[in-house]
Design an enzyme around this catalytic site. Structure first.
Site, PDB file in Angstrom:
ATOM      1  N   SER A 215       0.804  -1.222   0.000  1.00 25.17           N
ATOM      2  CA  SER A 215       0.000   0.000   0.000  1.00 25.17           C
ATOM      3  C   SER A 215       0.839   1.276   0.000  1.00 25.17           C
ATOM      4  CB  SER A 215      -0.933   0.013   1.209  1.00 25.17           C
ATOM      5  OG  SER A 215      -0.205  -0.110   2.403  1.00 25.17           O
TER       6      SER A 215
ATOM      7  N   ASP B 215      -3.131   8.637   7.749  1.00 26.84           N
ATOM      8  CA  ASP B 215      -4.375   7.992   8.164  1.00 26.84           C
ATOM      9  C   ASP B 215      -4.195   6.996   9.299  1.00 26.84           C
ATOM     10  OD1 ASP B 215      -3.065   5.954   6.881  1.00 26.84           O
ATOM     11  OD2 ASP B 215      -4.591   5.592   5.363  1.00 26.84           O
TER      12      ASP B 215
ATOM     13  N   HIS C 216      -0.390   5.160   6.975  1.00 30.61           N
ATOM     14  CA  HIS C 216       0.367   5.635   5.815  1.00 30.61           C
ATOM     15  C   HIS C 216       0.847   7.065   6.018  1.00 30.61           C
ATOM     16  CE1 HIS C 216      -2.353   2.372   4.569  1.00 30.61           C
ATOM     17  NE2 HIS C 216      -1.256   1.942   3.991  1.00 30.61           N
TER      18      HIS C 216
END
Ligand SMILES: *[C@@H]1O[C@H](CO)[C@@H](O)[C@H](O)[C@H]1NC(C)=O
Ligand SMILES: *[C@@H]1O[C@H](CO)[C@@H](O)[C@H](O)[C@H]1NC(C)=O
Ligand SMILES: *[C@@H]1O[C@H](CO)[C@@H](O)[C@H](O)[C@H]1NC(C)=O
Ligand SMILES: *[C@@H]1O[C@H](CO)[C@@H](O)[C@H](O)[C@H]1NC(C)=O
Ligand SMILES: *[C@@H]1O[C@H](CO)[C@@H](O)[C@H](O)[C@H]1NC(C)=O
Ligand SMILES: *[C@@H]1O[C@H](CO)[C@@H](O)[C@H](O)[C@H]1NC(C)=O
Ligand SMILES: *[C@@H]1O[C@H](CO)[C@@H](O)[C@H](O)[C@H]1NC(C)=O
Length: 338
Positions: A34, A308, A311
């Site tokens: 991610s 968040d 990240h």
């Protein structure tokens, strides 16, 4: 909620990724999770995509102005690297009707170095909903290769994971890769979400200078040490090939130690996340995470390291990419010439 916890678990398992950069920087290929995915997860999710929080505002607010499938408020480190090399932002490899001549991004959020069969056989709980391993990503790369120029290169990534990464890196070198950039792990004990989920009442569980969790950071350092050793061996075995270790640990610890030096807010820019809910020291609640109704982003994401809970913000990604391109966070820096 489930997704967020999953993300954290993956983050724990391995959030390393690898980039493969061709010698003359005419193209760039990237593999990972991610931290590097520029949209594959949205394409792979198909009709379920609208259920993913990352497809909703405020994701993308700082740079693109709308969600793009990147898990940040803007660009990722790989985007800054592409821009610095004069290349287009990497299209997700699963996109239709795209030219991949200047590069492609095979990374998928939730991607793991080892495959699902391995976790199942090991009796591990599986948190990622997506069955995409580094092996799958290399397979996609193989399938795309004939349509690309003929000298590509690559590289790859705790012993088994490092072994897998190392084997993948070696495969890319054998295919002609001349510069392979492999990143290590972030200091996992400094991630806002981990500070909440693995928080402790016992002060000795925290590093006194950073306020990060000791055990998780120690896990990251151990992984990174083993990865560096493996990469040094590859460098020794393939003269003329640059296998670059990209440090993701030191820059983030530096941000946390002296946030003001990097433009982050000294009061809560280091460990509190920008986009979350609940307020307090960390502003993170795993059941109500960024993008959920009732959450909002901070006024100035560039004052925060963490976006968040897991990240990084675009601002943090930018500092990291610069440190990899020009030093001091890559050994040697990507833009140095041999
Ligand atoms: C990059 O490639 C171009 C065209 O193939 C060539 O003219 C140039 O010398 C190369 N640059 C380097 C630094 O290798
Ligand atoms: C891709 O191109 C084909 C042929 O030009 C077209 O039929 C198709 O709709 C395009 N797909 C997308 C997702 O744009
Ligand atoms: C998954 O990993 C196991 C053990 O590392 C390996 O034996 C197996 O071939 C892999 N399966 C796939 C589908 O890649
Ligand atoms: C995961 O993918 C591999 C091949 O890529 C497949 O063999 C395996 O059955 C899949 N596992 C699950 C649980 O979907
Ligand atoms: C790469 O080489 C293969 C076989 O040598 C050839 O078929 C292919 O067209 C080449 N690709 C490019 C982009 O030149
Ligand atoms: C840092 O954040 C706090 C709380 O949001 C705010 O009161 C303060 O003004 C900020 N400091 C700077 C230098 O922006
Ligand atoms: C997280 O949010 C949920 C839903 O609003 C709430 O019930 C819960 O108490 C919150 N958790 C914490 C630790 O604040």
């Amino acid at each position: 909620m489930r997704r967020r916890v999953q993300g954290l678990e993956i983050f724990l398992l391995l959030c390393s990724f690898c980039h493969s950069i061709q010698s003359n920087y005419t193209s760039l290929f990237s593999f990972g999770d991610s931290y590097t995915d520029t949209g594959n997860i949205v394409i792979i999710s198909g009709q379920a995509a609208p259920n993913l929080l990352l497809t909703k505002p405020p994701y993308g607010m700082t740079f693109f102005g709308h969600p793009t499938g990147r898990i940040s408020d803007g660009r990722l480190a790989i985007d800054f690297i592409a821009q610095a090399l004069g290349l287009p932002l990497l299209p997700p490899s699963q996109a239709a009707n795209q030219s991949f001549l200047q590069g492609a991004n095979f990374a998928v959020a939730g991607g793991t170095a080892l495959n699902r069969t391995f976790f199942q056989e090991n009796g591990d709980q599986i948190f990622t909903p997506y069955n995409v391993s580094l092996g799958d990503q290399l397979g996609w790369f193989d399938a795309m290769k004939p349509s690309l120029c003929n000298s590509t290169q690559v590289r790859s990534h705790t012993p088994r994971v490092v072994g897998m990464i190392s084997a993948a890196t070696e495969k890319l070198i054998k295919e002609g890769g001349k510069t392979v950039v492999v990143s290590g792990l972030t200091p996992m004990g400094c991630a806002t979400g981990n500070l909440v989920l693995f928080g402790s009442q016992n002060e000795v569980d925290y590093e006194p200078d950073t306020g990060c969790l000791k055990d998780l950071n120690s896990l990251s350092r151990d992984h990174n040490l083993q990865l560096r050793r493996a990469l040094m061996q590859l460098n020794g075995r393939y003269p003329g090939v640059r296998v670059i270790y990209a440090d993701l640990y030191t820059p983030i610890v530096n941000f946390v130690l002296t946030p003001e030096c990097y433009g982050f807010n000294g009061t809560d820019g280091a460990l509190r996340c920008c986009c979350g809910s609940g307020g307090g020291r960390y502003n993170f609640n795993a059941t109500v995470s960024c993008g959920s109704p009732g959450t909002s982003a901070c006024g100035d994401p560039s004052a925060y390291v963490n976006w968040d809970g897991i990240h990084l913000t675009e601002a943090a990604n930018h500092h990291i990419a610069d440190g990899w391109l020009k030093g001091p966070y890559a050994h040697p820096p990507i833009l140095s010439r041999v």
